[in-house]
Design an enzyme around this catalytic site. Structure first.
Site, PDB file in Angstrom:
ATOM      1  CB  CYS A 130      71.273  75.015   9.603  1.00  0.00           C
ATOM      2  SG  CYS A 130      71.359  73.232   9.681  1.00  0.00           S
ATOM      3  CD  GLU A 180      70.722  81.127   8.912  1.00  0.00           C
ATOM      4  OE1 GLU A 180      70.271  81.566   9.897  1.00  0.00           O
ATOM      5  OE2 GLU A 180      71.155  79.781   8.950  1.00  0.00           O
TER       6      GLU A 180
END
Ligand code: NAD
Length: 486
Positions: A289, A386
Site C-alpha cells: 500500500c 495505484e
C-alpha cells in the site's frame, strides 16, 4: 515440501464448521496457479451465526467481559509465544498462499512477536479521566470496548494484517468476526487456532471465509456489528463507509491504497537512494500500500539516477518465492497480473518511456519483470492510479516547491519520502506533504510504536502506536451530584 494445510473451515462459536450452504471455494498457489485447498465459503447465513456468537461473547456477564484486563494481556502474550513457536510454518503458509518471498514472510512473522506484545501491553492501560466540571458534581470517563467488530482483511500481507487488527480489537476487549481476503484465507485460519490454544474464550473470535460481495457485505450491513476495521482498496473502502452509515452508524477504520511520492533531491546520496527507491516499489512484487509509485527525481541528477535505477532493477532476481535468493515472487493471481500488464500498456500508449521490463516471465505462475517507466507526466494513468505491481514510474522536477505541489496533487495520502542532505529541504517537505507517514533518507520501514494510516482518500483512523486501541473504545462520561453535607 509444501506446508500441510490444517484448517479450511469456518470458525464460529469455538467450532470449525462447514458453511450453511455447504459451498467451498479453491485457494491457489500464485507460483504455479495450482489449487492448494478447498475452503468453506461463508455468506450472509454464516455471518449471521458468527455475529450472534460474537454478540453472546460480548454480553456483560460473559467470560470475556468478566475477565480482568491483565488476563487479556496474558492471553495475547501467550498467543505471541505460539506465533513464535510456529513462525516457520506460518511463514511457509503465507508464502504458499500469497507468493510472498520466504525471506520477507519470515521477517514479518518474526516481527509480529513484538507487535502482538506491544499491543497486548495496552490492554490494562486503558484509562478514563476525572474531570473538574462546574458545580457540585463528580465527573469521570470510562473507556469501554465498542462491541462486536468486523475485521476485513486484504490479501497482500494477510498474516500481518490479521495480527494487527485482531490484537488491537482483543486488547480493547471487543469480540470479532474476521473476513479474510478470498485469495488468502489460510494464515488467518491457522492463527485463529493459535488464539484458541492461547485460551481465548468461546465466541470471542469467529472467522468467515468468503467473498467481499457476499460475506463482506453481510458483515458491513449487520446491525449488531458496532465497528468495521478494513484494509483494502480505496474503492471498497468507500463502499464500507457507505454501508457503515446505512443502518447502525458503525465506527470505521479504513486503511486504503496510495500513490505515494518519493522525492530525490540533487544532493541525495544515490548509493542509498537508488536501492531504497527500488525496494520501495518492487518489494512484495509491488503489492504494498505504501509503494513509492511516483518517483520524482531532480532534473540535475535525472539521467544519472535513471541509469543506476535500470541497472538495479535488472539485478532483481524474480522466481520461486521459496528459493532463498529470490527477491521478487509472483503477483497474487492472474487477474492482478493482467491488471498490472494493462497499466504497462497504458503507460506506453500515453507516452511514458519504458526503459526496462514490461513483460510477463514464463507461462506458469504470475511473474512479471521489474519494470521502469521514465519521462512520466503527472496526468498519465500510471502516475495517478495505484498499480499494485512492480512498476517504477520516474518523473522529473526542478524545485522543491514545485514537487511538493505535484506530490500533493492526488486523492491519496498514505506515504511519502524525500532523499536530501539539506535539513531545510527535509523540514519543508515533511511539513507540507499530505501523507500519514513521511520518510527522510529512508523508505518503507514502519514500527509498531508509531501510528500508521492515511490522509485524504488513503484512509480513516490509525493502526499501531499507543492510541491504536482508542479506535476500538467508546468514551462514557459519568456525572454524579455530590450531596452537600457540610
Ligand atoms: P479489496 O478492497 O479488493 O479487498 C479487501 C477485502 O475487502 C477483501 O477481504 C474483500 O473480500 C473485501 N471486500 C471486497 N468487496 C467488499 C464489499 N463490497 N464489502 C465488504 N468487503 C468487501 O483489496 P485487496 O485487493 O484485497 O487489497 C489490496 C488493496 O489494499 C490495495 O489498494 C492496497 O493499497 C490496500 N492496502 C492498504 C493497506 C494500508 O494499511 N493502508 C495495507 C495493505 C493493503
Amino acid at each position: 515440501m509444501a506446508p500441510q494445510i490444517k484448517y479450511t473451515k469456518l470458525f464460529i462459536d469455538n467450532e470449525w464448521v462447514d458453511s450453511q450452504s455447504g459451498k467451498t471455494f479453491d485457494t491457489y498457489n500464485p507460483h504455479d496457479g495450482s489449487v492448494i485447498a478447498s475452503v468453506a465459503e461463508g455468506d450472509k447465513a454464516d455471518v449471521d451465526l458468527a455475529v450472534a456468537a460474537a454478540k453472546r461473547a460480548f454480553h456483560r456477564n460473559s467470560e470475556w467481559r468478566l475477565l480482568d484486563a491483565s488476563q487479556r494481556v496474558k492471553i495475547l502474550n501467550k498467543f505471541a509465544d505460539l506465533v513464535t513457536r510456529d513462525a516457520q510454518y506460518i511463514a511457509e503458509l503465507e508464502s504458499l498462499n500469497n507468493g510472498m518471498v520466504m525471506r520477507m514472510a519470515q521477517t514479518l512473522i518474526a516481527s509480529s512477536d513484538d507487535h502482538i506484545r506491544y499491543i497486548a501491553s495496552l490492554a490494562d492501560k486503558i484509562q478514563g479521566s476525572t474531570i473538574p466540571v462546574d458545580g457540585d458534581m463528580f465527573a469521570y470517563t470510562l473507556k469501554q470496548p465498542v462491541g462486536v467488530c468486523g475485521l476485513i482483511l486484504p490479501w497482500n500481507a494477510p498474516a500481518l494484517m490479521y495480527l494487527h487488527k485482531i490484537t488491537t480489537a482483543l486488547s480493547a476487549g471487543c469480540t470479532v468476526v474476521v473476513k479474510p481476503a478470498e485469495q488468502t484465507p489460510l494464515t488467518a485460519l491457522y492463527l485463529t487456532a493459535l488464539l484458541v490454544e492461547a485460551g481465548l474464550p468461546k465466541g470471542v473470535i469467529n472467522v468467515v471465509n468468503g467473498y467481499g460481495e457476499t460475506a463482506g457485505v453481510a458483515l458491513t450491513h449487520h446491525p449488531d456489528v458496532a465497528k468495521i476495521s478494513f484494509t483494502g482498496s480505496h474503492e471498497v473502502g468507500k463502499l464500507i463507509q457507505q454501508a457503515a452509515g446505512a443502518n447502525n452508524l458503525k465506527r470505521v477504520t479504513l486503511e486504503l491504497g496510495g500513490k505515494s511520492p518519493l522525492v530525490i533531491m540533487d544532493d541525495a546520496d544515490l548509493n542509498v537512494a537508488v536501492p531504497v527507491a527500488a525496494a520501495g516499489v518492487f518489494s512484495n512484487q509491488g503489492q504494498i500500500c505504501i509503494a513509492a509509485s511516483r518517483l520524482y527525481v531532480h532534473s540535475k541528477i535525472y539521467d544519472k539516477f535513471i541509469a543506476a535505477a535500470i541497472e538495479h532493477a535488472k539485478r532483481i532476481k524474480v522466481g520461486d518465492p521459496r528459493e532463498p535468493t529470490t527477491m521478487q515472487g509472483p503477483q497474487i493471481d492472474k487477474g492482478m497480473m493482467e491488471k498490472v500488464l494493462g497499466y504497462i500498456e497504458k503507460g506506453k500508449q500515453e507516452g511514458a518511456k519504458l526503459v526496462t521490463g514490461g513483460k510477463r516471465i514464463g507461462t506458469s505462475g504470475y511473474y512479471l519483470e521489474p519494470t521502469i517507466f521514465v519521462d512520466v507526466k503527472d496526468d498519465m494513468t500510471i502516475a495517478k492510479e495505484e498499480i499494485f505491481g512492480p512498476v517504477q514510474s520516474i518523473l522529473k522536477f526542478d524545485t522543491l516547491e514545485e514537487v511538493i505541489d505535484r506530490a500533493n496533487a492526488t486523492e491519496f495520502g498514505l506515504a511519502a519520502g524525500i532523499f536530501t542532505n539539506d535539513v531545510n529541504n527535509a523540514l519543508q517537505f515533511t511539513k507540507h506533504v499530505e501523507s500519514g507517514v513521511v520518510w527522510v533518507n529512508t523508505y518503507l520501514g514502519t514500527s509498531i510504536q508509531a501510528p500508521f494510516g492515511g490522509f485524504k482518500g488513503s484512509g480513516l483512523g490509525r493502526e499501531r502506536g499507543m492510541d491504536c486501541v482508542e479506535h476500538y473504545l467508546e468514551v462514557k462520561t459519568v456525572a454524579m451530584a455530590v450531596a452537600k453535607k457540610f
